[in-house]
Write an enzyme that holds these catalytic residues in place. Structure first.
Site, PDB file in Angstrom:
ATOM      1  N   LYS A 171       0.835  -1.212   0.000  1.00  0.00           N
ATOM      2  CA  LYS A 171       0.000   0.000   0.000  1.00  0.00           C
ATOM      3  C   LYS A 171       0.865   1.255   0.000  1.00  0.00           C
ATOM      4  CE  LYS A 171      -1.765   1.827   3.837  1.00  0.00           C
ATOM      5  NZ  LYS A 171      -1.718   3.315   3.889  1.00  0.00           N
ATOM      6  N   ASN A 172       1.866   1.285   0.868  1.00  0.00           N
ATOM      7  CA  ASN A 172       2.669   2.505   1.026  1.00  0.00           C
ATOM      8  C   ASN A 172       3.604   2.755  -0.152  1.00  0.00           C
ATOM      9  OD1 ASN A 172       1.456   3.066   3.470  1.00  0.00           O
ATOM     10  ND2 ASN A 172       3.075   2.138   4.693  1.00  0.00           N
ATOM     11  N   CYS A 194      -5.671   8.424   9.384  1.00  0.00           N
ATOM     12  CA  CYS A 194      -5.674   7.845  10.724  1.00  0.00           C
ATOM     13  C   CYS A 194      -5.369   8.890  11.794  1.00  0.00           C
ATOM     14  CB  CYS A 194      -4.630   6.732  10.826  1.00  0.00           C
ATOM     15  SG  CYS A 194      -5.067   5.239   9.928  1.00  0.00           S
ATOM     16  N   ARG A 205       0.824  14.909  11.715  1.00  0.00           N
ATOM     17  CA  ARG A 205       1.708  14.600  10.591  1.00  0.00           C
ATOM     18  C   ARG A 205       1.636  15.781   9.639  1.00  0.00           C
ATOM     19  NH1 ARG A 205       0.324   8.463   8.896  1.00  0.00           N
ATOM     20  NH2 ARG A 205      -1.827   9.155   9.104  1.00  0.00           N
ATOM     21  N   ASP A 243       4.966   1.211  11.943  1.00  0.00           N
ATOM     22  CA  ASP A 243       3.789   0.492  11.455  1.00  0.00           C
ATOM     23  C   ASP A 243       3.707  -0.941  11.960  1.00  0.00           C
ATOM     24  OD1 ASP A 243       2.727   2.637  10.160  1.00  0.00           O
ATOM     25  OD2 ASP A 243       3.182   1.957   8.133  1.00  0.00           O
ATOM     26  N   ARG A 265      -8.587  -0.393   4.491  1.00  0.00           N
ATOM     27  CA  ARG A 265      -7.727   0.595   3.858  1.00  0.00           C
ATOM     28  C   ARG A 265      -6.333   0.039   3.579  1.00  0.00           C
ATOM     29  NH1 ARG A 265      -6.415   4.586   7.383  1.00  0.00           N
ATOM     30  NH2 ARG A 265      -5.216   5.415   5.657  1.00  0.00           N
TER      31      ARG A 265
END
Length: 417
Positions: free
Chosen positions: A22-23, A116, A121, A304, A396
């Site tokens: 995903k990232n 999230c 951030r 993570d 997600r």
């Protein structure tokens, strides 16, 4: 709203295939904005964040073709270089369109992002970098409005290591005039994967994967084909789930290359881990040993994976200390784990976890993506049934999580709410 019901006490045994990262996928899909030619991506994970981003790109005028795990994007004409709040509010990675759009179109309006609730951030490093490259940037009415006739190459030194900031400025620099040097750059594998995709499109990049990246700007980028790297966080999550349940699994389509810190901790906990070209095998002991850790930017232990290891430590023998140095609100899952009987004490950015003999099923609520994964792991070992609510967070970032766990023997079902 969907929820998961998990009956605990079953060892995870078998094989599961790991999806694309995903990232890595999110910034790489945004990179298609830099070229007027079709760009083909394979191993794209089928996740809600990907669906949201593709919808956002389509609203900008990008032609999107989606076939299984293959996505083709054609940004021949960007008719609407705006990222609206309605889409951006659900996904923080939407800010990654900022750099490519101002570089390609000369002007863009991007809503300040949501995502999230794990702490501040800020996007100020993105903005400062673009301003250094000559962009005029205003933040007004909840939007970042950026303009530049053409960005100029410059030396950029962010105040902190920021993954999305590095990715945004890296993409913007590809079409800037002259050389851009990004110091204090993020070293994450996903940044390297983005750089490899951009290079395939004709960008001139050196140093990706180190803390100094150099980009020689070009007039245009062309089409290309790129395969998204495997998801190292999904890989780590399944390894933790197998470890916590005393299981034995084979994960295919993945690599241990970027998981050194995670595998070291699993080995320290008593697991036997072996890695081959495109697979990882794990065999867990009857009971794990508690392992302490501290999160830091790559190549150190990833933030993570912190929540997953907290869940693992909840049922390990001994006491573990976990220090979270990246995000200030990333212990929200601890309260939910306590509902299952975990012994966790929080003091600022430090959690002390005393392993217990057993957890008990209860109803818990997911607070963010990785917190959701920690609750799943805890539920797999808890006595009785655990209900996990607000699992849209899981969707997600984890492709078909319930199906993959069921293939490993877990008693898990999704209940449509």
């Amino acid at each position: 709203m969907d929820k998961l019901l998990i009956q605990g006490g079953v060892r995870l045994v078998g094989e599961v295939a790991i999806s694309g990262a995903k990232n890595a996928a999110l910034p790489i899909l945004c990179a298609a904005l830099l070229s007027a030619e079709p760009v083909h991506f394979t191993n794209v994970p089928q996740l809600q964040d990907v669906v949201t981003l593709l919808k956002l790109l389509a609203e900008m005028g990008v032609k999107v073709t989606h076939d299984g795990d293959t996505v083709t994007l054609e940004a021949c004409q960007i008719t609407n270089p705006v990222a609206s709040y309605e889409l951006v509010k659900t996904m923080r990675a939407s800010i990654l369109v900022l750099g490519p759009l101002v570089a390609r179109c000369g002007e863009t309006r991007v809503s300040l992002p949501g995502g999230c609730a794990i702490g501040a951030r800020p996007v100020d490093q993105h903005i400062k970098g673009l301003q250094a490259m000559g962009a005029e940037v205003l933040v007004e009415h909840g939007y970042v409005h950026a303009r530049a006739a053409r960005l100029k190459g410059v030396r950029i030194v962010p105040d902190m290591v920021t993954v999305t900031g590095t990715e945004n400025l890296l993409m913007a620099a590809c079409l800037a005039e002259g050389e851009t040097v990004i110091e204090n750059a993020a070293r994450e594998p996903e940044v390297l994967d983005l750089a490899q995709c951009l290079s395939a499109m004709g960008a001139k990049i050196t140093g990706a994967g180190s803390d100094v990246i150099r980009v020689q700007g070009v007039d245009r980028l062309h089409g290309a084909t790129h395969r998204i790297m495997p998801d190292r966080i999904e890989t780590g999550t399944y390894l933790c789930a197998a470890a916590a349940t005393g299981g034995e699994v084979r994960l295919s389509g993945t690599s241990a290359q970027y998981l050194g810190a995670v595998i070291d901790k699993l080995t320290e906990a008593g697991c036997r881990v072996s890695a081959h070209a495109d697979e990882i095998r794990l065999q867990a002991p009857p009971r794990l040993k508690a392992v302490s850790l501290r999160t830091d930017p790559y190549p150190a232990f990833p933030t993570d994976m912190q929540a997953q290891f907290m869940a693992l430590n909840c049922v390990a023998a001994g006491t573990a200390t976990i220090r979270e140095t990246i995000f200030e609100n990333r212990f929200m899952h601890a309260v939910e784990l306590q509902r299952l009987g975990a012994d966790i004490r929080i003091d600022g950015n430090t959690a002390v976890v005393q392993g217990v003999d057993r957890l008990q099923g209860a109803t818990v609520m997911a607070t963010d993506l990785r917190a959701s994964a920690s609750l799943v792991i805890a539920a797999l070992v808890a006595e009785g049934e655990t209900g996990i609510e607000r699992i849209y967070h899981l969707d997600r970032g984890y492709e078909r999580l319930d199906e993959k766990l069921a293939a490993l023997g877990a008693k898990v079902r999704r209940v449509r709410g």
